[in-house]
Motif scaffolding. Structure first.
Motif, PDB file in Angstrom:
ATOM      1  N   GLY A 227      30.361  43.156  43.047  1.00 44.39           N
ATOM      2  CA  GLY A 227      30.546  43.759  41.737  1.00 44.39           C
ATOM      3  C   GLY A 227      31.693  44.748  41.653  1.00 44.39           C
ATOM      4  N   ALA A 228      32.280  45.123  42.771  1.00 46.29           N
ATOM      5  CA  ALA A 228      33.387  46.077  42.750  1.00 46.29           C
ATOM      6  C   ALA A 228      34.606  45.438  42.089  1.00 46.29           C
ATOM      7  CB  ALA A 228      33.726  46.518  44.169  1.00 46.29           C
ATOM      8  N   GLY A 229      35.350  46.243  41.379  1.00 43.73           N
ATOM      9  CA  GLY A 229      36.557  45.773  40.738  1.00 43.73           C
ATOM     10  C   GLY A 229      37.729  45.776  41.700  1.00 43.73           C
ATOM     11  N   VAL A 230      38.539  44.727  41.632  1.00 43.94           N
ATOM     12  CA  VAL A 230      39.720  44.615  42.487  1.00 43.94           C
ATOM     13  C   VAL A 230      40.879  44.089  41.653  1.00 43.94           C
ATOM     14  CG1 VAL A 230      38.442  44.239  44.639  1.00 43.94           C
ATOM     15  CG2 VAL A 230      39.096  42.284  43.247  1.00 43.94           C
ATOM     16  N   VAL A 231      42.069  44.235  42.191  1.00 44.76           N
ATOM     17  CA  VAL A 231      43.265  43.638  41.607  1.00 44.76           C
ATOM     18  C   VAL A 231      43.910  42.789  42.695  1.00 44.76           C
ATOM     19  CG1 VAL A 231      44.774  45.596  42.161  1.00 44.76           C
ATOM     20  CG2 VAL A 231      45.384  44.050  40.301  1.00 44.76           C
ATOM     21  N   VAL A 232      44.386  41.614  42.302  1.00 43.61           N
ATOM     22  CA  VAL A 232      45.041  40.705  43.246  1.00 43.61           C
ATOM     23  C   VAL A 232      46.468  41.204  43.453  1.00 43.61           C
ATOM     24  CG1 VAL A 232      45.755  38.329  43.675  1.00 43.61           C
ATOM     25  CG2 VAL A 232      43.624  38.778  42.437  1.00 43.61           C
ATOM     26  N   THR A 233      46.808  41.532  44.696  1.00 43.53           N
ATOM     27  CA  THR A 233      48.139  42.066  44.995  1.00 43.53           C
ATOM     28  C   THR A 233      49.071  41.032  45.609  1.00 43.53           C
ATOM     29  OG1 THR A 233      47.367  42.857  47.146  1.00 43.53           O
ATOM     30  CG2 THR A 233      47.271  44.412  45.298  1.00 43.53           C
ATOM     31  N   ALA A 234      48.504  39.993  46.208  1.00 42.20           N
ATOM     32  CA  ALA A 234      49.327  38.950  46.828  1.00 42.20           C
ATOM     33  C   ALA A 234      48.464  37.725  47.066  1.00 42.20           C
ATOM     34  CB  ALA A 234      49.925  39.441  48.148  1.00 42.20           C
ATOM     35  N   ALA A 235      49.107  36.646  47.480  1.00 42.67           N
ATOM     36  CA  ALA A 235      48.412  35.406  47.816  1.00 42.67           C
ATOM     37  C   ALA A 235      48.987  34.871  49.106  1.00 42.67           C
ATOM     38  CB  ALA A 235      48.565  34.395  46.693  1.00 42.67           C
ATOM     39  N   LYS A 236      48.104  34.448  49.989  1.00 42.09           N
ATOM     40  CA  LYS A 236      48.509  33.866  51.274  1.00 42.09           C
ATOM     41  C   LYS A 236      47.815  32.510  51.371  1.00 42.09           C
ATOM     42  CE  LYS A 236      46.936  35.958  54.870  1.00 42.09           C
ATOM     43  NZ  LYS A 236      46.667  36.884  55.967  1.00 42.09           N
ATOM     44  N   GLY A 237      48.541  31.460  50.967  1.00 43.17           N
ATOM     45  CA  GLY A 237      47.908  30.143  50.893  1.00 43.17           C
ATOM     46  C   GLY A 237      46.885  30.149  49.783  1.00 43.17           C
ATOM     47  N   SER A 238      45.632  29.825  50.115  1.00 41.00           N
ATOM     48  CA  SER A 238      44.569  29.843  49.109  1.00 41.00           C
ATOM     49  C   SER A 238      43.730  31.107  49.195  1.00 41.00           C
ATOM     50  CB  SER A 238      43.674  28.612  49.280  1.00 41.00           C
ATOM     51  OG  SER A 238      43.028  28.667  50.533  1.00 41.00           O
ATOM     52  N   VAL A 239      44.183  32.087  49.946  1.00 43.33           N
ATOM     53  CA  VAL A 239      43.461  33.353  50.094  1.00 43.33           C
ATOM     54  C   VAL A 239      44.176  34.427  49.274  1.00 43.33           C
ATOM     55  CG1 VAL A 239      42.703  35.117  51.731  1.00 43.33           C
ATOM     56  CG2 VAL A 239      42.674  32.710  52.394  1.00 43.33           C
TER      57      VAL A 239
END
Length: 153
Positions: free
Chosen positions: A127-139
């Motif tokens: 439930g914690a809020g996050v922001v996507v900072t980068a992508a490494k493949g499908s992660v």
């Protein structure tokens, strides 16, 4: 008679190249076919050109057609919004998400838009809020958000 055979030869080559364009993927033979048809038309109307001049004309016209084609069709291959076309994870960078499976030892899962993604980041509860900072493949690489929704330093 020899000039007519040369003119028809260029026309036949042009038609074969254009038909080949229909059978093969990509836009490679189209410009060569255009070059052959133009040289064939010039030879057919009676321009007395040597075979060297015809070959040079074919190369020049094909090259110009390819450059014009690239200017016209090369622009359409890019995404209009500047987003990566086929890299779905790269499009998610900057999006906010919720932790759907607790992030422990740097690994977990997050819910972004209509999907769930493997994620790496700081240990966080469900439930914690996050922001996507980068992508490494499908992660997705994520950072925690504070209570106001701003990225934590």
């Amino acid at each position: 008679m020899g000039e007519a055979v040369g003119a028809y030869g260029w026309w036949i080559l042009g038609v074969l190249l254009l038909v080949g364009e229909l059978a093969l993927p990509g836009v490679y033979l189209l410009f060569l076919g255009i070059g052959a048809m133009v040289v064939g038309a010039n030879a057919l109307v009676g321009l007395d050109l040597s075979w060297q001049s015809q070959l040079l004309g074919f190369v020049v016209v094909s090259g110009v057609a390819a450059l014009l084609g690239h200017r016209r069709y090369g622009q359409r291959a890019k995404a209009p919004s500047g987003e990566p076309l086929n890299d779905r994870t790269a499009r998610l960078v900057g999006r906010r998400a919720r932790v759907s499976e607790a992030i422990r030892d740097g690994r977990g899962r997050v819910a972004v838009e209509d999907g769930w993604w493997n994620a790496e980041g700081p240990d966080l509860p469900v439930g914690a809020g996050v922001v996507v900072t980068a992508a490494k493949g499908s992660v997705l690489i994520v950072s925690a958000l504070d209570r106001e929704g701003s990225p934590k330093p």
